[in-house]
Design a protein around this motif. Structure first.
Motif, mmCIF file in Angstrom:
data_model
loop_
_atom_site.group_PDB
_atom_site.id
_atom_site.type_symbol
_atom_site.label_atom_id
_atom_site.label_comp_id
_atom_site.label_asym_id
_atom_site.label_seq_id
_atom_site.Cartn_x
_atom_site.Cartn_y
_atom_site.Cartn_z
ATOM 1 N N ASP A 259 6.949 136.846 -22.592
ATOM 2 C CA ASP A 259 6.548 136.919 -23.994
ATOM 3 C C ASP A 259 6.614 135.531 -24.620
ATOM 4 O OD1 ASP A 259 5.675 137.996 -26.339
ATOM 5 O OD2 ASP A 259 7.387 139.340 -26.626
ATOM 6 N N GLY A 260 5.956 135.366 -25.746
ATOM 7 C CA GLY A 260 5.986 134.095 -26.455
ATOM 8 C C GLY A 260 5.055 134.133 -27.643
ATOM 9 N N GLU A 261 5.045 133.037 -28.385
ATOM 10 C CA GLU A 261 4.159 132.941 -29.526
ATOM 11 C C GLU A 261 2.703 132.956 -29.048
ATOM 12 O OE1 GLU A 261 5.190 129.510 -31.780
ATOM 13 O OE2 GLU A 261 7.330 129.956 -31.763
ATOM 14 N N GLY A 262 1.812 133.370 -29.925
ATOM 15 C CA GLY A 262 0.399 133.366 -29.560
ATOM 16 C C GLY A 262 -0.006 134.537 -28.699
ATOM 17 N N TRP A 263 0.755 135.623 -28.782
ATOM 18 C CA TRP A 263 0.391 136.822 -28.028
ATOM 19 C C TRP A 263 0.145 137.938 -29.033
ATOM 20 C CZ3 TRP A 263 2.635 138.138 -22.621
ATOM 21 C CH2 TRP A 263 1.994 139.257 -22.101
ATOM 22 N N ALA B 223 0.147 131.894 -19.780
ATOM 23 C CA ALA B 223 0.780 132.382 -18.549
ATOM 24 C C ALA B 223 0.698 131.289 -17.492
ATOM 25 C CB ALA B 223 0.110 133.655 -18.051
ATOM 26 N N SER B 224 1.614 131.341 -16.553
ATOM 27 C CA SER B 224 1.626 130.382 -15.443
ATOM 28 C C SER B 224 1.144 131.065 -14.174
ATOM 29 C CB SER B 224 3.046 129.851 -15.224
ATOM 30 O OG SER B 224 3.903 130.892 -14.780
ATOM 31 N N PRO C 64 6.392 125.010 -21.214
ATOM 32 C CA PRO C 64 6.726 126.281 -20.600
ATOM 33 C C PRO C 64 7.476 127.199 -21.522
ATOM 34 C CG PRO C 64 7.073 124.511 -19.060
ATOM 35 C CD PRO C 64 6.714 123.874 -20.371
ATOM 36 N N GLY C 65 6.952 128.470 -21.540
ATOM 37 C CA GLY C 65 7.561 129.458 -22.422
ATOM 38 C C GLY C 65 6.869 129.561 -23.746
ATOM 39 N N ASP C 66 5.878 128.643 -23.951
ATOM 40 C CA ASP C 66 5.208 128.653 -25.234
ATOM 41 C C ASP C 66 3.924 129.457 -25.163
ATOM 42 O OD1 ASP C 66 5.922 125.140 -25.786
ATOM 43 O OD2 ASP C 66 7.206 126.893 -25.732
#
Length: 767
Positions: free
Chosen positions: A481-485, A498-499, A707-709
Motif C-alpha cells: 500500500d502507499g500514497e497514490g492508490w 509497484a516493483s 521505495p514504498g511511495d
C-alpha cells in the motif's frame, strides 16, 4: 450492653490503638529519612566502587573492523564488504558552524555538562530491562564512548559502563577532543564513517567546505541514517529529516550560534545521488542492498550490519543470475547506444525471479550496475505496473463470485463490451478509458479481453467487482500500500506504484494456487555474537485454488495467442503484459509451473524524472510484449536449462456458459482447440503488429518517489490517456503496443471442469 461487655470492648480498642501507635512510633519521619539517606549512600558507594573498578578501555575493534561476506546459494563468493570508509580530520578542518550544528542536534548542553545524562541513561536502562527499545537522551560524550570504546549492544551492563567511562572521559579529555572523536566515529549511512567520509558521500566535497545547511543535514542524518538518506527515503522519511534539519538550525539560533537572518535564508541542501563502495559493482551492489533490507526487517539493524562479522548466504542461484544478466544484455543493452544517444540512456531495466514453492529469490537484476545507478530497478516502487495488474481484478471477480451489472456471473466466457472509450456503468466516478490505438472490439469474452489487454472491459469489471475488494486482494497477494492508490475504476489499469519484486510476489501466489508466497533473498545469516530473526513466511491462503488456477488458465492464452506471444518457449507458461501512462514503463510478468519472473523497463532521465520509452529501444512504443517479454523468454529458457515439460496442475472453476460473440470482422470466434506441443524447438516470432504512430509523449519533469511511495500519478487533475474521471483527467493508462496481434478468439477451451490437469505448452509456428 453489660459492664463486662463494655470492659472487653475498651480492652479491644486499647489493643488496636496500641498496635497503630507502635507502627507510627516505628515509621517516624526521622526513620524514613534515615533509611532514604542510607540507601542513597549505599548507591553512591556502589557507584563509586564501579567508578574505581571500570577503567577507560582501549579503543574497540572498530579500527580493525571485520568484513561481511556475501555468498551465492551454492556457497560461492559473491562479494565482501566492510572496509572502513573513514578519514580522521581534526576540528581545525571542520567549520565552526558545522560543529555547532551537531551539538545543536544532539546535546545543546554539551559544553557545560559533565558528560552524562543520568535521566536519559536511567530511561535507557529501564527500556532495556522492559524490552522498550533503544535508549534515548545520550550526550555526545556518551555516544562517543559507545562508538569508540564500547559497542552497539543494548544491554544494562554496556549502558552502566557507558555512564562510568563517560564521566571519566569528560574529566580526562577536553570538550574539543571529545567532539572531534564523536564526529569522526559516528556512522552516517552510505558506508561512511566520520564526517569527512560523509561529506564526500553526500556532497562530493571535503568536510572543511561544508556549509552550515549541509552540516545541519549531516547532523540530522545521524538519528536514522538509512531512513533519512534523501536519495532513498520515503515521503515520510523526507518529511522527518526536513523537520529535524529545521530543528537543528532553530536550536543554533536559540544558542546564538547562528544569526536569525542568516537562518531564514537557508534552503534545504538536497544531497547528491549515492555511489556504491568498491566491490559493489555490477549486480553485486543490488543484491547486497536487497539482502541488507531484508535483514533489517528480521531484526538486524544497519549499524549491526556495518559493524561487520556477518556471513550472509543469499538464495540467488549463480547460474540463473548469470542467465538473467545475459538475457538483459542480449535483448536490451546490445540494442542501445547509451553513450551516443540521450534517449537510449534513459532506459532502465529491472527484474525479479522467484521460486513459487519456496519464495526464494533466485535471480535479481537491479540495473546497469550499482556503481552507475545505485537505485535498484528491481525493488523501486515509483513506476506503474499498468496492465500486469489486470489479473488481480480477474482473481477478485472469480474469488468473490462477482456479477456484471445485469446479473451475469463473471468467468472467462462472460461477454463484455470492448468498445474503446466506453463509459463504465454503476460507478459514482465517471471513467471511459481508451483501448490501445483506440481500437474497439465490440462484444468479447473475458478471455479475449485478457489476451488482448482490453482496457474498457477491465474498467467495467472492476466496477462490477468493487475497487475496494480488488485492492484488498492485491495487498493479500503481495503488493504494498502507499500514497497514490485511489480506490477508483482507473485502478484496473495499474495506476499505483509497484516493483518487480512486488509483482513477482503476486504472480508467484497465483502460480502457487492461491497460497501466499513471500519473496526472500537471504537464505542464511550467521554472526558469532548475534542472530538474525526468522525469514519471512508465506503459506496463508489468499484466494481459493480454483480462482487462482482459473486466472492462470486465462494467462496461458496471453502467451499463446495474445499480447505476450514473445514469451513463448519450450515450456508451459502464463503471463501478462503491461505498458503504462505515456509509455514510461513496460512490463512482462509471467511464470511456468516452477519459476516466476517479473521484467520491466523504466524511462528515467539524468535527474531521476520519469520519461517516455517511446523511440528508445525500438521505434514507437517499447511495449510489454516486446523487449520485456523477449528478456523474460531468453532468461526463462536459460534458467530452466533449455526448457521444461512440467505442466500446470489446474483445478478450474466451473465455466460460465455464454454464446460466443462475433469477432470485429464479423466472423464467428468460437473456442479453439489447444495446440499440441511440437517436438521441434522453436523461436519466438517477431510481433505481427507495427509500432504505434502516436506522438512521443512529453517527458515528465516530476522527480521519482522512492521505495514504498506512490507512482506519482494524479487522479482528478492529472492527465492520462485523455480519459475523464471524476471531473478531472484520471490515470486511465493506455496499453501501449499491446494490440491483439492478429489473434482470433480467446484461443482457450474454458469448458474444462474442476480438477482437470491443464496447461498448454505454447510454441509459435515455424516461420
Amino acid at each position: 450492653m453489660g459492664r463486662a461487655e463494655a470492659r472487653r470492648a475498651r480492652q479491644r480498642d486499647a489493643r488496636r490503638v496500641g498496635k497503630a501507635g507502635g507502627i507510627r512510633r516505628f515509621l517516624t519521619w526521622r526513620r524514613l529519612l534515615g533509611t532514604f539517606f542510607t540507601a542513597c549512600l549505599l548507591g553512591m558507594g556502589a557507584l563509586f566502587i564501579v567508578y574505581l573498578l571500570v577503567p577507560v578501555p582501549a579503543a574497540n575493534a572498530q579500527a580493525e573492523k571485520e568484513s561481511n561476506v556475501y555468498k551465492y546459494a551454492d556457497g560461492s563468493l559473491l562479494t565482501r564488504t566492510g572496509t572502513v570508509n573513514r578519514e580522521i580530520v581534526g576540528l581545525d578542518k571542520i567549520p565552526d558552524e558545522v560543529e555547532k550544528a551537531f551539538v545543536a542536534a544532539e546535546n545543546k548542553t554539551f559544553y557545560k555538562d559533565s558528560g552524562v545524562d543520568l535521566k536519559g541513561t536511567a530511561r535507557g536502562v529501564f527500556n532495556t530491562l522492559t524490552g522498550g527499545g533503544k535508549q534515548g537522551g545520550s550526550t555526545i560524550t556518551q555516544q562517543y564512548v559507545k562508538n569508540y570504546y564500547l559497542n552497539q549492544d543494548q544491554t544494562v551492563t554496556r549502558k552502566l559502563k557507558e555512564l562510568v567511562i563517560s564521566l571519566k572521559v569528560d574529566q580526562q579529555k577536553d570538550k574539543e577532543e571529545i567532539l572531534a572523536g564523536y564526529l569522526n566515529t559516528s556512522y552516517y549511512g552510505r558506508g561512511a564513517y566520520g564526517i569527512q567520509a560523509a561529506a564526500q558521500a553526500y556532497y562530493r566535497k571535503d568536510a572543511q567546505k561544508l556549509t552550515v545547511a549541509e552540516g545541519a543535514y549531516l547532523a540530522a542524518l545521524l538519528q536514522a541514517p538509512s531512513q533519512y538518506d534523501w536519495a532513498v527515503a520515503s515521503p515520510t522519511g523526507r518529511k522527518l529529516v526536513s523537520e529535524r534539519w529545521n530543528y537543528v538550525l532553530d536550536n543554533m539560533v536559540e544558542q546564538n550560534w547562528l544569526d536569525a537572518s542568516a537562518r531564514s535564508g537557508l534552503e534545504f541542501p538536497v544531497p547528491k545521488e549515492p555511489k556504491a563502495a568498491p566491490g559493489m559493482e555490477g549486480q553485486a551492489g543490488y543484491l547486497v542492498k536487497a539482502a541488507n533490507a531484508e535483514l533489517a526487517k528480521r531484526g538486524v539493524s544497519e549499524d549491526q550490519i556495518e559493524a561487520g562479522g556477518w556471513t550472509i548466504t543469499l538464495s540467488i542461484e549463480k547460474k540463473r543470475q548469470d542467465a538473467l544478466v545475459k538475457a538483459v544484455d542480449e535483448q536490451l543493452e546490445k540494442k542501445l547506444d547509451r553513450d551516443g544517444d540521450e534517449r537510449d540512456a534513459t532506459v532502465q531495466a529491472g527484474a525479479t525471479s522467484v521460486d513459487p514453492e519456496s519464495g526464494k529469490v533466485v535471480a535479481l537484476y537491479g540495473g546497469v550496475g550499482a556503481t552507475e545507478h545505485w537505485i535498484s530497478n528491481a525493488t523501486r516502487r515509483d513506476y506503474q505496473p499498468a496492465s500486469t495488474f489486470k489479473p488481480v481484478v480477474l482473481a477478485t471477480a472469480l474469488e468473490t463470485r462477482a456479477e456484471t451489472q445485469d446479473g451475469r456471473r463473471i468467468g472467462l466466457d462472460t461477454i463484455y463490451d470492448g468498445t474503446s472509450k466506453r463509459p463504465v456503468e454503476g460507478s459514482d466516478t465517471p471513467f471511459a478509458p481508451e483501448n490501445e490505438d483506440d481500437r474497439s472490439y465490440g462484444p468479447v469474452t473475458v478471455q479475449k479481453a485478457t489476451d488482448s489487454s482490453i482496457n474498457s472491459v477491465y474498467a467495467q469489471m472492476i466496477v462490477d467487482v468493487g475497487p475496494g475488494k480488488v485492492k484488498e486482494t492485491a495487498l493479500g497477494l503481495g503488493m504494498q500500500d502507499g500514497e497514490g492508490w485511489p480506490v477508483r475504476p482507473a485502478m484496473s489499469l495499474g495506476t499505483m506504484g509497484a516493483s518487480t519484486w512486488d509483482m513477482a510476489a503476486v504472480y508467484a501466489t497465483l502460480d502457487n494456487h492461491g497460497e501466499k508466497v513471500t519473496p526472500s533473498i537471504v537464505k542464511d545469516a550467521k554472526h558469532r555474537t548475534r542472530e538474525a530473526g526468522p525469514a519471512p513466511e508465506g503459506g496463508d491462503r489468499v484466494i481459493s485454488r480454483e480462482a487462482a488456477d482459473t486466472v492462470t488458465k486465462a494467462m496461458t492464452g496471453v502467451v499463446r495467442s495474445g499480447s505476450g506471444r514473445n514469451a513463448q518457449g519450450d515450456y508451459y507458461a502464463a503471463g501478462k503484459t503491461g505498458t503504462s501512462e505515456n509509455n514510461r514503463s513496460a512490463w512482462f510478468v509471467g511464470y511456468t509451473p516452477e519459476l516466476v519472473t517479473a521484467v520491466a523497463l523504466f524511462g528515467e532521465d539524468t535527474k531521476g524524472g520519469q520519461v517516455t520509452l517511446t523511440d528508445t529501444v525500438n521505434e514507437g512504443r517499447a511495449n510489454g510484449g516486446g523487449v520485456p517479454a523477449l528478456i523474460w523468454q531468453r532468461y526463462t529458457t536459460g534458467a530452466l536449462g533449455g526448457g521444461s515439460g512440467k505442466r500446470f496442475d489446474l483445478e478450474l472453476l466451473a465455466p460460465v456458459r455464454e454464446e460466443p460473440p462475433a469477432s470485429p470482422s464479423g466472423t464467428p470466434s468460437g473456442s479453439e482447440e489447444p495446440e499440441e506441443p511440437s517436438d521441434e524447438p522453436s523461436r519466438p516470432e517477431e510481433p505481427e503488429d507495427p509500432p504505434s504512430d502516436s506522438p512521443d509523449p512529453t517527458p515528465s519533469d516530476d522527480r521519482p518517489t522512492r521505495p514504498g511511495d506512490s507512482a506519482g500519478t494524479t487522479e482528478g487533475g492529472g492527465t492520462d490517456a485523455g480519459t475523464t474521471e471524476g471531473g478531472g483527467t484520471d490515470a486511465g493508462t493506455t496499453e501501449g503496443g499491446e494490440s491483439d496481434g492478429g489473434a482470433g478468439s480467446a484461443g482457450t477451451t474454458d469448458g474444462t471442469t474442476a480438477g482437470t490437469t491443464a496447461g498448454v505448452r505454447p510454441r509459435p509456428k515455424a516461420s
